[in-house]
Design a protein around this motif. Structure first.
Motif, short mmCIF file in Angstrom:
data_model
loop_
_atom_site.label_atom_id
_atom_site.label_comp_id
_atom_site.label_asym_id
_atom_site.label_seq_id
_atom_site.Cartn_x
_atom_site.Cartn_y
_atom_site.Cartn_z
N GLY A 166 0.87 -1.24 -0.13
CA GLY A 166 0.07 -0.08 -0.07
C GLY A 166 0.84 1.07 -0.13
N THR A 167 0.23 2.42 -0.42
CA THR A 167 1.02 3.64 -0.30
C THR A 167 0.53 4.73 0.22
OG1 THR A 167 -0.11 4.27 -2.49
CG2 THR A 167 2.00 2.82 -2.70
N SER A 168 1.35 5.41 0.91
CA SER A 168 0.73 6.78 1.27
C SER A 168 1.58 8.04 1.04
CB SER A 168 0.84 6.65 3.00
OG SER A 168 -0.19 5.60 3.40
N MET A 169 1.28 9.03 0.83
CA MET A 169 1.94 10.23 0.31
C MET A 169 1.80 11.51 1.33
SD MET A 169 3.70 8.92 -2.16
CE MET A 169 4.52 10.16 -3.03
N TYR A 170 2.78 11.96 1.62
CA TYR A 170 2.62 13.21 2.78
C TYR A 170 3.41 14.23 2.20
CZ TYR A 170 0.80 9.66 6.02
OH TYR A 170 -0.07 8.56 6.39
N GLU A 171 2.91 15.70 2.75
CA GLU A 171 3.72 16.74 2.45
C GLU A 171 3.76 17.54 3.89
OE1 GLU A 171 3.44 19.69 -0.98
OE2 GLU A 171 2.23 20.86 0.73
N VAL A 234 7.02 12.70 1.45
CA VAL A 234 7.37 11.46 2.20
C VAL A 234 6.51 10.38 1.24
CG1 VAL A 234 7.54 10.06 3.99
CG2 VAL A 234 7.67 12.66 4.50
N ASP A 235 7.23 9.38 1.01
CA ASP A 235 6.78 8.12 0.10
C ASP A 235 6.72 7.03 1.29
OD1 ASP A 235 7.01 5.47 -1.18
OD2 ASP A 235 6.50 6.88 -3.07
N VAL A 236 5.61 6.62 1.24
CA VAL A 236 5.48 5.42 2.41
C VAL A 236 4.85 4.26 1.54
CG1 VAL A 236 4.30 4.55 4.50
CG2 VAL A 236 5.02 6.85 4.14
#
Length: 352
Positions: A166-171, A234-236
């Protein structure tokens, strides 16, 4: 038209996700190829200017959703540098592996079954940028079906993809206070320094198979000013929902280190993981239909993450055998086209 002819038609219509006109042209070509084989025109669903296509075959209950995308990462003009070609059993061209060959395989596999009842074909136009307009469409459509088959390219060696991270993207935005860097830096609150603290904290969240990677970074406006603002992305990537939740809670719990600084976190989970439990039954069926086929867990995400995330059994990697997605080496092995298309058709037959 042969399968390779149809792949050529799709590949030679360039369709970078960010070019709405190009995506619309690609939708026209994809609709033409699909309609010729499926015997009917698709519904055109335009969301936020992006064109998606849906064929609902038959009038009975929905059983199998065949899912793909017609957008690519390649900018207009790439064909001049990497033309479509088939040489020594290897097919090349921008988007051939990811995933226009998979689209042609869907159309030919379903056509071989004489348009079976209860099958839906959904082809979206924004997968490569995270499916911002099509996610709701995909999830709503999936929930009407018993199984989802995704024709993204295979994993190494032709393996089916039974797990996807799974992916999460943050700023993360750092708010400080500007001051003259030479005359009175002590009056400032340095957003660059705060960013350094937060980047180190974020990096330490990684554990096991979970990756947490700070990527794009920016701060400041001039060399002689204490930066008042900075930000980093940030790439998770995670294997399961528990890890996705852990990281999300930790990201939202970030607190400033410097007196007077503020930390703002936006973004969050984009795609839930495709966990083995959601694909194992379909993989067992594929193994009976094509003995010796293998499975793999991969780091990249696809629209299959969405369908698995809403609880619908999903099997991915059913498209082309080859490699080089998003790279100049992108290619498809011609010898695998027929057996893999036959496998796709056999899966649809068994599931309907």
């Amino acid at each position: 038209m042969t399968l390779i002819d149809d792949i050529e038609r799709l590949v030679t219509c360039e369709s970078p996700s960010t070019d709405l006109a190009a995506v619309a042209r690609s939708a026209d070509v994809t609709a033409s190829v699909g309609s010729a084989l499926l015997g009917s025109a698709p519904e055109r669903i335009v969301l936020d200017g992006r064109t998606h296509l849906r064929w609902r075959l038959g009038s009975g209950p929905r059983r199998v959703l065949l899912l793909g995308h017609h957008d690519t990462v390649w900018p207009i003009g790439t064909l001049q540098r990497i033309p479509f070609e088939v040489t020594d059993g290897v097919l090349r061209g921008p988007g051939c592996f990811d995933m226009k060959t998979g689209l042609a395989m869907i159309f030919h596999a379903v056509a071989a079954l004489n348009s079976p009842d209860g099958v839906t074909v959904l082809v979206t136009g924004d997968e490569e940028i995270g499916s911002p307009s099509s996610r709701g469409l995909i999830e709503t459509e999936a929930l009407q079906h018993k199984a989802v088959l995704v024709t993204e390219g295979s994993a190494d060696g032709g393996a089916l993809k039974t797990e996807r991270k799974g992916t999460s993207m943050y700023e993360v935005t750092l708010h400080g206070r500007a001051a003259h860097a030479g005359l009175e830096p002590e009056r400032g609150v340095n957003a660059t320094v705060e960013a350094a603290h937060q980047i180190l904290a974020v990096s330490q969240l990684a554990a096991g198979d979970t990756t947490v990677v700070p990527t794009v970074l920016s701060a400041g406006v001039t060399t002689n000013t204490v930066p008042a603002q900075g930000k980093f992305m940030v790439d998770v990537r995670v294997r399961n929902l528990a890890e996705q939740t852990r990281i999300d809670e930790a990201m939202r719990s970030l607190r400033p280190v410097l007196d007077g600084a503020k930390v703002e976190v936006t973004g969050g989970p984009n795609r839930a993981p495709l966990e083995l439990a959601m694909s194992s039954g379909l993989f067992e069926l594929a193994s009976r239909l094509l003995p010796g086929i293998t499975q793999a867990a991969v780091g990249g995400a696809s629209d299959g993450n969405f369908t698995a995330g809403v609880g619908v059994p999903t099997l991915d990697g059913l498209g082309a055998v080859g490699g080089g997605a998003h790279a100049d080496s992108e290619h498809v092995l011609v010898s695998e086209l027929a057996p893999r298309t036959d496998l796709l058709a056999a899966l649809v037959r068994e599931l309907t």
